[in-house]
Design an enzyme around this catalytic site. Sequence first.
Site, short mmCIF file in Angstrom:
data_model
loop_
_atom_site.label_atom_id
_atom_site.label_comp_id
_atom_site.label_asym_id
_atom_site.label_seq_id
_atom_site.Cartn_x
_atom_site.Cartn_y
_atom_site.Cartn_z
N CYS A 27 0.82 -1.23 0.00
CA CYS A 27 0.00 0.00 0.00
C CYS A 27 0.84 1.27 0.00
O CYS A 27 0.60 2.19 -0.78
CB CYS A 27 -0.93 0.00 1.21
SG CYS A 27 -0.13 -0.43 2.76
N HIS A 81 -3.16 6.46 4.21
CA HIS A 81 -1.75 6.63 4.52
C HIS A 81 -1.29 8.00 4.02
O HIS A 81 -1.60 8.39 2.89
CB HIS A 81 -0.90 5.58 3.80
CG HIS A 81 -1.03 4.19 4.33
ND1 HIS A 81 -1.72 3.88 5.48
CD2 HIS A 81 -0.52 3.00 3.86
CE1 HIS A 81 -1.63 2.57 5.71
NE2 HIS A 81 -0.92 2.02 4.74
#
Lengths: 346, 346
Positions: free
Chosen positions: A132, A252
């Site tokens: 990710c 994130h």
Amino acid sequence: MSNQKRFNVAVVGATGAVGEQIIRLLDERNFPINELKLLSSARSAGTKVKFKDREVTIEEATPDSFKGIDIALFSAGGDVSKKLVPHAIEHGAVCIDNTSAFRMDPETPLVVPEVNIDKISEHKGVIANPNCSTIQMVAALKPLYDRYGISRIIVSTYQAVSGAGAKAINEMLRQSKEVLEGRDPNPDILPVGSMPVKHQIAFNAIPQIDKFTENGFTYEEMKMINETKKIMGDDSIEVTATCVRIPVVYGHSESVYVELKSDFDLEDVKSLIANAPGIVLQDNPAEQQYPLATEAAGKLDTYVGRLRRDLSNPRALNMWIVSDNLLKGAAWNAVQIAEYIAIEQN
Amino acid sequence: MSNQKRFNVAVVGATGAVGEQIIRLLDERNFPINELKLLSSARSAGTKVKFKDREVTIEEATPDSFKGIDIALFSAGGDVSKKLVPHAIEHGAVCIDNTSAFRMDPETPLVVPEVNIDKISEHKGVIANPNCSTIQMVAALKPLYDRYGISRIIVSTYQAVSGAGAKAINEMLRQSKEVLEGRDPNPDILPVGSMPVKHQIAFNAIPQIDKFTENGFTYEEMKMINETKKIMGDDSIEVTATCVRIPVVYGHSESVYVELKSDFDLEDVKSLIANAPGIVLQDNPAEQQYPLATEAAGKLDTYVGRLRRDLSNPRALNMWIVSDNLLKGAAWNAVQIAEYIAIEQN
């Protein structure tokens, strides 16, 4: 498109945080599905999931589950992928694997569509979905790489707990409540479920994601370093990463320092990023506008802001990159790859 | 030490988050006080504060408040310092100023005792206390600077809300509760109280601390860049900073990449840090031991861990530096300076 080819699709890890998003995206984007097979561990088998106008019962994933499957999306952990991907390939499926099992295998393309979609044709049965934290960074840096070249990247991450799964989300929310009520939060899962020491994540920052390697970097940091080179197809890019878990649910964030190989114009950089596929420029200091995890959550794009020329190195840039780690960082990148496979075969 | 000189001490900003810690530290460390004067805005005047076996009534700070004061500790904002420090100096006080008002004034020493305590003798009435995020970084890097030299620092911060004052703590805790209860959090103060746009801090990461300057960096980032050079006494050190607020109450964390001027031995670096004053080495990946904001909160020291040689630049190191931003980052650094002044005059 009524004559469009329709695919038998399997989702392995259907009850996980990423699996749920994959199913939702296949539904919302009207992926051309003939049969949808939802697979999980024996423990979750039997659960029913709504998909379009029908209900699909989750089945236990076994080597025989992949008979007749065209496309299999895996997100049930590296061990499951290592065990079952070979069987899926044997049954003729193309596998899109969201675990680290095959990412660094030289035979396996590691694909972020905005960067290297051309690699999918080289697959030998499995296409790997990168980590990710890597995906959003390379997607944002690709237009700069193409125009200026990149010599060095130094990244510090601010990663959401959802990257560690639904249980980590629950732990962070539970601990937050406990701290607010003046109780002791009891760390149970984070930083790494399978390791002995646990740390409080609520109102804290934990500089450990995944286990440590011999060189003092964590596996998460080494993934960012190695996967970036492989996806960009350029081993000369020097990458340093420090990966940190913070109390955010989805999204994130990354503080990225990047040295380019040639002189650049900052307005040109902004324009390149604003026009790049899958990337949204959010960069207006005067309006206090920059990417935020809470705003990127639930979105498919990657957001870039805080763009500024470095003061000591005129060929370096600093930036802030944010994306939903379960979507572009996992489920959406995988479904994007599946969509390209579907287009190729139509 | 009964013949020890005792000082008339004023604390300006006595009701603020930092002022409260200054008073507590003066008390706990038995600072040689004759008279303690607690000063604030007119609004907070009249409040009583316990100090040792007595109660001290907070008074409104005015130009005349400093008559007879030997040492005045300021933490009531830059405007108050600019206005009142000259009066305090006129009355003969040595001022320790915790705001940015005098930090970059060439006549004013900017002091972190572990780095440049020798500068206090050069003061012309005021000694500046650096910005919180700078203090812990330079304290941790000083032993490496002395042994190897430092050419470049690239830092990304993970800063606690207490750095923005007690109101920001309350806002973050209130928002956290609202999100946990499924309500919309209503941003009211952060990122910058005096600016129009507000962002949610609960379960988020905000890449803005203080206002933006013309070059795209924030004032907080420019403080880290400029103050580091001044404290180290070396304008050749190249510094890049990205400052980010995260939902932590006490304790700033920093991901620091540092390029040294000569080859180094990692074990020697660990030993230098372990033996440096005010610094604690917490660096044992095998035991998942590294500095954490929740553990540094309430402590006076600065904690350093995640020490590892950079993989692409053998003269570079990565590390994780954590300290309580209200203590070493503010109140404790100021009280430390006051203690050195007291020692000098005894």
